[in-house]
Design an enzyme around this catalytic site. Structure first.
Site, PDB file in Angstrom:
ATOM      1  N   GLU A  38       0.841  -1.204   0.000  1.00  0.00           N
ATOM      2  CA  GLU A  38       0.000   0.000   0.000  1.00  0.00           C
ATOM      3  C   GLU A  38       0.880   1.260   0.000  1.00  0.00           C
ATOM      4  O   GLU A  38       0.705   2.161   0.817  1.00  0.00           O
ATOM      5  CB  GLU A  38      -0.987  -0.006   1.181  1.00  0.00           C
ATOM      6  CG  GLU A  38      -2.299   0.635   0.830  1.00  0.00           C
ATOM      7  CD  GLU A  38      -3.395   0.499   1.885  1.00  0.00           C
ATOM      8  OE1 GLU A  38      -4.434   1.159   1.697  1.00  0.00           O
ATOM      9  OE2 GLU A  38      -3.220  -0.259   2.863  1.00  0.00           O
ATOM     10  N   ASP A 152       0.298  -8.108   3.360  1.00  0.00           N
ATOM     11  CA  ASP A 152      -1.004  -7.911   3.996  1.00  0.00           C
ATOM     12  C   ASP A 152      -1.990  -8.848   3.310  1.00  0.00           C
ATOM     13  O   ASP A 152      -2.376  -8.623   2.169  1.00  0.00           O
ATOM     14  CB  ASP A 152      -1.424  -6.453   3.836  1.00  0.00           C
ATOM     15  CG  ASP A 152      -2.791  -6.153   4.424  1.00  0.00           C
ATOM     16  OD1 ASP A 152      -3.432  -7.080   4.967  1.00  0.00           O
ATOM     17  OD2 ASP A 152      -3.220  -4.985   4.325  1.00  0.00           O
ATOM     18  N   HIS A 249      -1.032  -0.279  10.360  1.00  0.00           N
ATOM     19  CA  HIS A 249      -0.415  -1.593  10.519  1.00  0.00           C
ATOM     20  C   HIS A 249       0.901  -1.428  11.279  1.00  0.00           C
ATOM     21  O   HIS A 249       1.351  -0.312  11.536  1.00  0.00           O
ATOM     22  CB  HIS A 249      -0.095  -2.198   9.151  1.00  0.00           C
ATOM     23  CG  HIS A 249      -1.294  -2.521   8.318  1.00  0.00           C
ATOM     24  ND1 HIS A 249      -1.693  -3.807   8.039  1.00  0.00           N
ATOM     25  CD2 HIS A 249      -2.181  -1.714   7.671  1.00  0.00           C
ATOM     26  CE1 HIS A 249      -2.761  -3.789   7.264  1.00  0.00           C
ATOM     27  NE2 HIS A 249      -3.082  -2.526   7.037  1.00  0.00           N
TER      28      HIS A 249
END
Length: 258
Positions: A38, A152, A249
């Site tokens: 991301e 992820d 995260h």
């Protein structure tokens, strides 16, 4: 043989993470290879000078076509022998979801799996991805049996991996079909590296920004290192670094003897 440390981190935007002293955290780590998910930027949009000064001279970047969305990257002190961008499937590759690097006879797969939290359309997309990713990995292992998969996954596997398994049992990321997929994937010859070293509860890698979830440790473990069974004897450690706060995260690290 050399001991190598990999780090996997969904940074929820590399430009924002760099402003939150990501480089300082990496400087204090022993990471040789940093896998990011991301990134939400093209390589040209990210100022990597600080990271290059730390020794991360080898940059592999796979951005999404949509600006400010998704994307994966690997920053490494070790040059890869080969880099492969995407799965060869435009539906996923347009979103920048997978980057594969070969280091000798070891293959690293850095992935940002889809989320289904925005509704049925994206949940369906996620299920298609899971099936296609499984097939991709099954094919890859026929020629590259030593595999390290990180990223992820957007799925909690077991009840121990989520703070409220009863209340969240019908929530995307903890649906029975998703959890069964993780079981199937592991059963195909892989290890959840973190669980090789810790069976402790309340070990999470993502927290909602709502309701002080991180302060209360109301989290989910959705970020993984999954390795081939063939690498079991080479694993030295796997840890969650919840002290790192550059994102919603936190990083996961894997130490392996190559």
């Amino acid at each position: 043989m050399k001991n190598v440390t990999f780090v996997s981190y969904n940074i929820n935007g590399i430009r924002a993470a760099l402003k939150k002293e990501l480089a300082g955290w990496l400087a204090g780590s022993s990471a040789d290879v940093v896998c990011l998910q991301e990134v939400k930027a093209s390589r040209e949009q990210a100022d990597l000078q600080q990271l290059a000064s730390l020794g991360y001279q080898h940059v592999y970047w796979f951005a999404a076509e949509k600006k400010g969305y998704s994307g994966v990257a690997v920053l490494s002190k070790i040059p890869a022998d080969q880099a492969h961008y995407g799965m060869g499937m435009p539906e996923y590759d347009s979103e920048g979801r997978l980057l594969r690097l070969d280091f000798g006879d070891l293959t690293l797969v850095n992935t940002y799996m889809p989320s289904g939290t925005t509704g049925d359309v994206r949940q369906g997309f996620k299920y298609r991805w899971l099936d296609d990713f499984y097939d991709y990995m099954q094919q890859l292992r026929t020629t590259r049996p030593k595999l390290v998969v990180c990223g992820d996954f957007n799925i909690c596997h077991k009840e121990i991996d989520i703070h409220n398994p009863v209340r969240l049992k019908n929530t995307s990321g903890f649906l029975p079909r998703e959890r069964a997929w993780v079981s199937k994937f592991l059963a195909a010859g892989y290890l959840d590296a973190f669980r090789c070293f810790s069976d402790e509860p309340q070990q999470y890698t993502w927290w909602s920004y709502r309701a002080n979830s991180r302060q209360k440790n109301l989290g989910w473990r959705i970020d993984y290192f999954v390795v081939s069974e063939t690498l079991r004897e080479q694993l030295l450690g796997c840890a969650i670094h919840s002290d790192a706060v550059h994102s919603d995260h936190c990083p996961v690290s894997l130490q392996i003897k190559l």
